[in-house]
Design a protein around this motif. Structure first.
Motif, PDB file in Angstrom:
ATOM      1  N   ILE A   1      33.865  38.926  36.160  1.00  0.00           N
ATOM      2  CA  ILE A   1      34.356  39.505  37.419  1.00  0.00           C
ATOM      3  C   ILE A   1      33.888  38.676  38.609  1.00  0.00           C
ATOM      4  N   LYS A   2      34.824  38.291  39.449  1.00  0.00           N
ATOM      5  CA  LYS A   2      34.485  37.545  40.671  1.00  0.00           C
ATOM      6  C   LYS A   2      34.414  38.473  41.887  1.00  0.00           C
ATOM      7  N   ARG A   3      35.295  39.476  41.929  1.00  0.00           N
ATOM      8  CA  ARG A   3      35.335  40.408  43.064  1.00  0.00           C
ATOM      9  C   ARG A   3      34.813  41.764  42.588  1.00  0.00           C
ATOM     10  N   LYS A   4      33.518  41.945  42.690  1.00  0.00           N
ATOM     11  CA  LYS A   4      32.857  43.118  42.122  1.00  0.00           C
ATOM     12  C   LYS A   4      33.167  44.406  42.884  1.00  0.00           C
ATOM     13  N   LEU A   5      33.351  44.319  44.184  1.00  0.00           N
ATOM     14  CA  LEU A   5      33.649  45.518  44.961  1.00  0.00           C
ATOM     15  C   LEU A   5      34.975  46.134  44.511  1.00  0.00           C
ATOM     16  N   SER A   6      35.959  45.308  44.216  1.00  0.00           N
ATOM     17  CA  SER A   6      37.251  45.814  43.738  1.00  0.00           C
ATOM     18  C   SER A   6      37.084  46.606  42.441  1.00  0.00           C
ATOM     19  N   VAL A   7      36.245  46.107  41.546  1.00  0.00           N
ATOM     20  CA  VAL A   7      35.992  46.814  40.287  1.00  0.00           C
ATOM     21  C   VAL A   7      35.314  48.153  40.572  1.00  0.00           C
ATOM     22  N   LEU A   8      34.352  48.154  41.487  1.00  0.00           N
ATOM     23  CA  LEU A   8      33.678  49.411  41.845  1.00  0.00           C
ATOM     24  C   LEU A   8      34.653  50.418  42.443  1.00  0.00           C
TER      25      LEU A   8
END
Length: 183
Positions: free
Chosen positions: A90-97
């Motif tokens: 995962i590069k964009r962790k906020l999106s996953v959260l």
């Protein structure tokens, strides 16, 4: 900024945490990568962290691992700890959260996130409780609500789990169960 868990506002936010999300390298491990001659990668995980994560999940707090790398060792560790929310590469962790929050019905304000490097900065800044470890660079530590005493891979995650359980008022009952050999 180095904030301890004696801060009343921080304790109140910690009491409302429903999801703890963690980076892996540098938080759940010491951040070092070991490669064997056969190109096998190995990692070391601290048993104290594992016990803390199990206790936290038993108390009703969900746990997620969100890491920029992909590793079979992380998959095995997550399986051993009963962690169902594992996101690797995962590069964009906020999106996953944000996506995970929608799935679980948990707002960012009800999440705690611990990371140690630039890909972790947005989650640290936007979650209800942003946490980092002392081995993180200063430009990461300055954005966290709390910097653990223990280094990543050396019990920092256990420190977080214990603090969350204490803030939620569940710690004394856990200790009592173990004192009475009923765990």
């Amino acid at each position: 900024m180095h904030t301890t868990t004696s801060n009343a506002s921080l304790l109140e936010r910690m009491a409302g945490v429903k999801l703890l999300a963690l980076d892996v390298d540098g938080v759940l491990s010491d951040g070092r990568l070991y490669f064997q001659a056969d190109d096998m990668e190995t990692k070391a995980f601290h048993t104290l962290d594992g016990q803390g994560l199990k206790l936290l999940q038993q108390s009703g707090v969900s746990v997620a691992l969100i890491t920029g790398r992909e590793s079979p060792m992380v998959t095995r560790r997550a399986e051993a700890l009963g962690i169902h929310h594992l996101h690797q590469g995962i590069k964009r962790k906020l999106s996953v959260l944000q996506q995970l929050g929608q799935e679980l019905g948990v707002a960012l304000e009800q999440m705690a996130y611990c990371g140690d490097d630039l890909p972790d900065l947005a989650p640290i800044h936007q979650c209800g409780v942003g946490i980092t470890v002392p081995n993180a660079p200063p430009y990461i530590r300055e954005h966290a609500d709390w910097v653990t005493e223990r280094q990543g891979g050396h019990g920092a995650v256990r420190e977080i789990c214990d603090a969350l359980l204490q803030a939620r008022g569940q710690w004394d009952a856990i200790v009592s169960r173990y004192l009475n050999d009923q765990a």
